[in-house]
Motif scaffolding. Structure first.
Motif, PDB file in Angstrom:
ATOM      1  N   ASP A   1       0.674  -1.337  -0.122  1.00 45.32           N
ATOM      2  CA  ASP A   1      -0.241   0.107   0.104  1.00 45.32           C
ATOM      3  C   ASP A   1       0.669   1.634   0.486  1.00 45.32           C
ATOM      4  O   ASP A   1       1.767   1.358   0.270  1.00 45.32           O
ATOM      5  CB  ASP A   1      -0.634  -0.195   1.188  1.00 45.32           C
ATOM      6  CG  ASP A   1      -1.667   0.853   1.403  1.00 45.32           C
ATOM      7  OD1 ASP A   1      -3.060   1.515   0.412  1.00 45.32           O
ATOM      8  OD2 ASP A   1      -1.514   2.361   2.752  1.00 45.32           O
ATOM      9  N   LEU A   2       0.614   2.342  -1.074  1.00 43.75           N
ATOM     10  CA  LEU A   2       1.681   3.256  -1.216  1.00 43.75           C
ATOM     11  C   LEU A   2       1.753   4.247  -0.092  1.00 43.75           C
ATOM     12  O   LEU A   2       2.263   4.540   0.424  1.00 43.75           O
ATOM     13  CB  LEU A   2       1.246   3.945  -2.116  1.00 43.75           C
ATOM     14  CG  LEU A   2       2.290   5.023  -3.128  1.00 43.75           C
ATOM     15  CD1 LEU A   2       3.949   4.350  -2.812  1.00 43.75           C
ATOM     16  CD2 LEU A   2       2.132   5.362  -4.189  1.00 43.75           C
ATOM     17  N   ALA A   3       0.186   4.702   0.730  1.00 43.29           N
ATOM     18  CA  ALA A   3       0.347   5.235   1.427  1.00 43.29           C
ATOM     19  C   ALA A   3       0.469   4.987   2.765  1.00 43.29           C
ATOM     20  O   ALA A   3       1.123   6.247   3.861  1.00 43.29           O
ATOM     21  CB  ALA A   3      -1.291   5.732   1.644  1.00 43.29           C
ATOM     22  N   THR A   4       1.046   3.687   3.095  1.00 39.60           N
ATOM     23  CA  THR A   4       1.729   2.749   3.993  1.00 39.60           C
ATOM     24  C   THR A   4       3.421   3.442   3.899  1.00 39.60           C
ATOM     25  O   THR A   4       4.119   3.889   4.957  1.00 39.60           O
ATOM     26  CB  THR A   4       1.705   1.602   4.497  1.00 39.60           C
ATOM     27  OG1 THR A   4      -0.515   2.112   4.716  1.00 39.60           O
ATOM     28  CG2 THR A   4       1.410   1.149   5.666  1.00 39.60           C
ATOM     29  N   ILE A   5       3.383   2.866   2.642  1.00 37.93           N
ATOM     30  CA  ILE A   5       5.260   3.226   2.772  1.00 37.93           C
ATOM     31  C   ILE A   5       5.673   4.319   2.423  1.00 37.93           C
ATOM     32  O   ILE A   5       6.781   4.377   2.872  1.00 37.93           O
ATOM     33  CB  ILE A   5       5.475   2.142   1.407  1.00 37.93           C
ATOM     34  CG1 ILE A   5       4.655   0.679   2.012  1.00 37.93           C
ATOM     35  CG2 ILE A   5       6.987   1.926   0.798  1.00 37.93           C
ATOM     36  CD1 ILE A   5       5.779   0.222   3.186  1.00 37.93           C
ATOM     37  N   GLN A   6       5.066   4.924   1.789  1.00 45.88           N
ATOM     38  CA  GLN A   6       5.155   6.381   1.556  1.00 45.88           C
ATOM     39  C   GLN A   6       6.326   7.103   2.665  1.00 45.88           C
ATOM     40  O   GLN A   6       7.301   7.643   2.366  1.00 45.88           O
ATOM     41  CB  GLN A   6       4.371   7.296   0.694  1.00 45.88           C
ATOM     42  CG  GLN A   6       5.040   9.144  -0.118  1.00 45.88           C
ATOM     43  CD  GLN A   6       6.537   8.540  -0.877  1.00 45.88           C
ATOM     44  OE1 GLN A   6       5.646   7.932  -2.192  1.00 45.88           O
ATOM     45  NE2 GLN A   6       7.286   8.919  -0.533  1.00 45.88           N
ATOM     46  N   PRO A   7       6.063   7.228   3.573  1.00 44.41           N
ATOM     47  CA  PRO A   7       6.773   7.697   4.661  1.00 44.41           C
ATOM     48  C   PRO A   7       8.118   6.963   5.373  1.00 44.41           C
ATOM     49  O   PRO A   7       8.630   7.656   5.618  1.00 44.41           O
ATOM     50  CB  PRO A   7       5.379   8.233   5.586  1.00 44.41           C
ATOM     51  CG  PRO A   7       3.878   7.855   5.134  1.00 44.41           C
ATOM     52  CD  PRO A   7       4.147   6.368   4.336  1.00 44.41           C
ATOM     53  N   MET A   8       8.454   6.067   4.299  1.00 47.98           N
ATOM     54  CA  MET A   8       9.168   5.468   4.774  1.00 47.98           C
ATOM     55  C   MET A   8      10.529   5.453   4.233  1.00 47.98           C
ATOM     56  O   MET A   8      12.247   5.186   4.237  1.00 47.98           O
ATOM     57  CB  MET A   8       9.405   4.019   5.242  1.00 47.98           C
ATOM     58  CG  MET A   8       7.986   3.263   6.093  1.00 47.98           C
ATOM     59  SD  MET A   8       7.203   1.151   6.179  1.00 47.98           S
ATOM     60  CE  MET A   8       6.060   1.226   6.958  1.00 47.98           C
ATOM     61  N   LEU A   9      10.367   6.414   3.057  1.00 50.13           N
ATOM     62  CA  LEU A   9      10.960   6.747   1.631  1.00 50.13           C
ATOM     63  C   LEU A   9      11.335   7.530   1.733  1.00 50.13           C
ATOM     64  O   LEU A   9      10.908   8.231   2.432  1.00 50.13           O
ATOM     65  CB  LEU A   9      10.582   5.858   0.022  1.00 50.13           C
ATOM     66  CG  LEU A   9       9.637   4.720   0.662  1.00 50.13           C
ATOM     67  CD1 LEU A   9       8.902   4.812  -1.345  1.00 50.13           C
ATOM     68  CD2 LEU A   9      10.562   3.505  -0.318  1.00 50.13           C
ATOM     69  N   ASP A  10      12.656   7.952   1.435  1.00 52.91           N
ATOM     70  CA  ASP A  10      13.342   8.791   1.188  1.00 52.91           C
ATOM     71  C   ASP A  10      13.558  10.385  -0.007  1.00 52.91           C
ATOM     72  O   ASP A  10      13.941  11.067  -0.198  1.00 52.91           O
ATOM     73  CB  ASP A  10      14.636   9.230   1.839  1.00 52.91           C
ATOM     74  CG  ASP A  10      15.443   8.105   0.992  1.00 52.91           C
ATOM     75  OD1 ASP A  10      14.924   6.791   0.123  1.00 52.91           O
ATOM     76  OD2 ASP A  10      16.910   8.495   0.874  1.00 52.91           O
ATOM     77  N   PHE A  11      12.287   9.042  -1.240  1.00 55.16           N
ATOM     78  CA  PHE A  11      11.877  10.238  -2.206  1.00 55.16           C
ATOM     79  C   PHE A  11      10.556   9.839  -2.154  1.00 55.16           C
ATOM     80  O   PHE A  11       9.905   8.783  -1.881  1.00 55.16           O
ATOM     81  CB  PHE A  11      12.885   9.232  -3.071  1.00 55.16           C
ATOM     82  CG  PHE A  11      12.647   7.931  -3.418  1.00 55.16           C
ATOM     83  CD1 PHE A  11      11.499   6.858  -3.923  1.00 55.16           C
ATOM     84  CD2 PHE A  11      14.007   6.886  -2.366  1.00 55.16           C
ATOM     85  CE1 PHE A  11      11.550   5.305  -4.257  1.00 55.16           C
ATOM     86  CE2 PHE A  11      14.187   5.139  -2.628  1.00 55.16           C
ATOM     87  CZ  PHE A  11      12.329   4.809  -3.326  1.00 55.16           C
ATOM     88  N   THR A  12       9.601   9.952  -3.464  1.00 47.72           N
ATOM     89  CA  THR A  12       8.393  10.260  -3.775  1.00 47.72           C
ATOM     90  C   THR A  12       8.234   9.228  -4.579  1.00 47.72           C
ATOM     91  O   THR A  12       9.555   9.332  -5.824  1.00 47.72           O
ATOM     92  CB  THR A  12       8.117  11.708  -4.415  1.00 47.72           C
ATOM     93  OG1 THR A  12       8.313  12.168  -3.651  1.00 47.72           O
ATOM     94  CG2 THR A  12       6.807  11.500  -4.874  1.00 47.72           C
ATOM     95  N   LEU A  13       7.788   8.418  -4.422  1.00 53.12           N
ATOM     96  CA  LEU A  13       7.574   6.939  -6.101  1.00 53.12           C
ATOM     97  C   LEU A  13       5.914   7.531  -6.532  1.00 53.12           C
ATOM     98  O   LEU A  13       5.064   6.940  -5.937  1.00 53.12           O
ATOM     99  CB  LEU A  13       6.917   5.582  -4.738  1.00 53.12           C
ATOM    100  CG  LEU A  13       6.703   4.083  -5.970  1.00 53.12           C
ATOM    101  CD1 LEU A  13       8.315   4.094  -6.767  1.00 53.12           C
ATOM    102  CD2 LEU A  13       6.618   3.142  -4.787  1.00 53.12           C
TER     103      LEU A  13
END
Length: 303
Positions: A185-197
């Motif tokens: 789920d992108l909404a869950t994972i995006q805050p864990m990333l140091d870039f925008t997917l």
């Protein structure tokens, strides 16, 4: 043979109609009689494609339609998923003189040392049939630029925007998927990333720069929730992991979406588009619509 088995076989062969069966089973093999197309003269970009005992004929259509429509003669590397027979291998090498064909056993030897320090990568490659698109393609790449090409894509006219990306693009460039295709789920994972997917990257066609596929990044991404949980599954999201990893690597290293004419889409063919990716529920249209259009244009006579 039981009635149930017979019904299953009939649905498999004729489930999309007689025209699909005709183009798939009668017309499709006729590409073997077309003249070979030498490749490898142009190392600006190198085409990499994964194939199998089931879809190598489709790959031949994809490659010949691209080479004919583009006028390019990029270097070509074909990867065997372990099911490609000797006859199919011989046909591919005869059709594309100058191409490299990497057997699964050769790739296993080549990747063993390369992945020794990356246990998640090694486990994923050993368990997922699409993992070579992540690891083997990059390991065997002999150019700074790689063209990803799935076997369910056909080209009908010169793909100018794609060629511009392949030859002059400074960032990875891939098409837009017809639906959400990541394994988390992108909404869950995006805050864990140091870039925008971006949400809809499709890994079937486009440019991937050699320096964008890094094993340390892949090892990191494989630990993300949703990726790690699906790595060893044979159903559900297992077929999306390769696409997710390429999307993550592309987004971190620098990414741009190909123009709309390279989107994966459902519905009727858009004649003004230079190619079509026959993914998922449109696969049968590759035969009834795509191959028919190429044949009507003289493809089997002039390719």
């Amino acid at each position: 043979m039981t009635p149930g088995r017979l019904l299953y076989l009939l649905k498999t062969k004729f489930g999309h109609g007689l025209r699909v069966a005709w183009y798939r089973d009668v017309i499709r093999p006729r590409i073997l009689a077309t003249p070979p197309i030498p490749v490898g003269a142009d190392t600006t970009c190198e085409i990499h494609a994964l194939t199998s005992g089931d879809d190598w004929l489709n790959l031949m259509w994809a490659l010949k339609s691209f080479l004919r429509a583009s006028g390019r003669r990029y270097a070509l590397c074909i990867h065997d998923d372990g099911t490609l027979g000797a006859d199919a291998s011989a046909h591919l090498l005869a059709a594309f003189p100058g191409a490299r064909l990497i057997a699964r056993s050769e790739a296993d030897r080549r990747l063993a040392d390369r992945l020794a320090r990356y246990p998640r990568c090694a486990a994923f490659r050993a368990s997922n049939k699409l993992a070579p698109k992540v690891f083997d393609f990059a390991a065997c790449l002999e150019s700074d630029r790689m063209m990803l090409l799935d076997s369910d894509i056909l080209f009908f006219s010169k793909p100018d925007a794609l060629l511009a990306a392949l030859e002059t693009g400074t960032a990875n460039a891939l098409g837009r998927d017809w639906r959400y295709g990541y394994c988390f789920d992108l909404a869950t994972i995006q805050p864990m990333l140091d870039f925008t997917l971006p949400p809809l990257i499709n890994s079937g066609l486009g440019l991937v720069r050699k320096d964008s596929i890094r094993l340390d990044w892949i090892e990191e991404f494989l630990a993300l929730p949703g990726v790690e949980n699906n790595t060893h599954r044979i159903d559900g999201h297992s077929h999306r992991i390769e696409q997710t990893l390429i999307a993550l690597s592309s987004a971190r290293s620098g990414f741009t979406m190909l123009p709309a004419e390279y989107d994966v889409y459902l519905g009727a063919m858009r004649a003004e588009f230079p190619s079509r990716h026959y993914a998922g529920p449109t696969r049968h249209l590759m035969y009834r619509e795509g191959m028919r259009r190429l044949v009507d244009a003289g493809f089997l006579k002039t390719s």
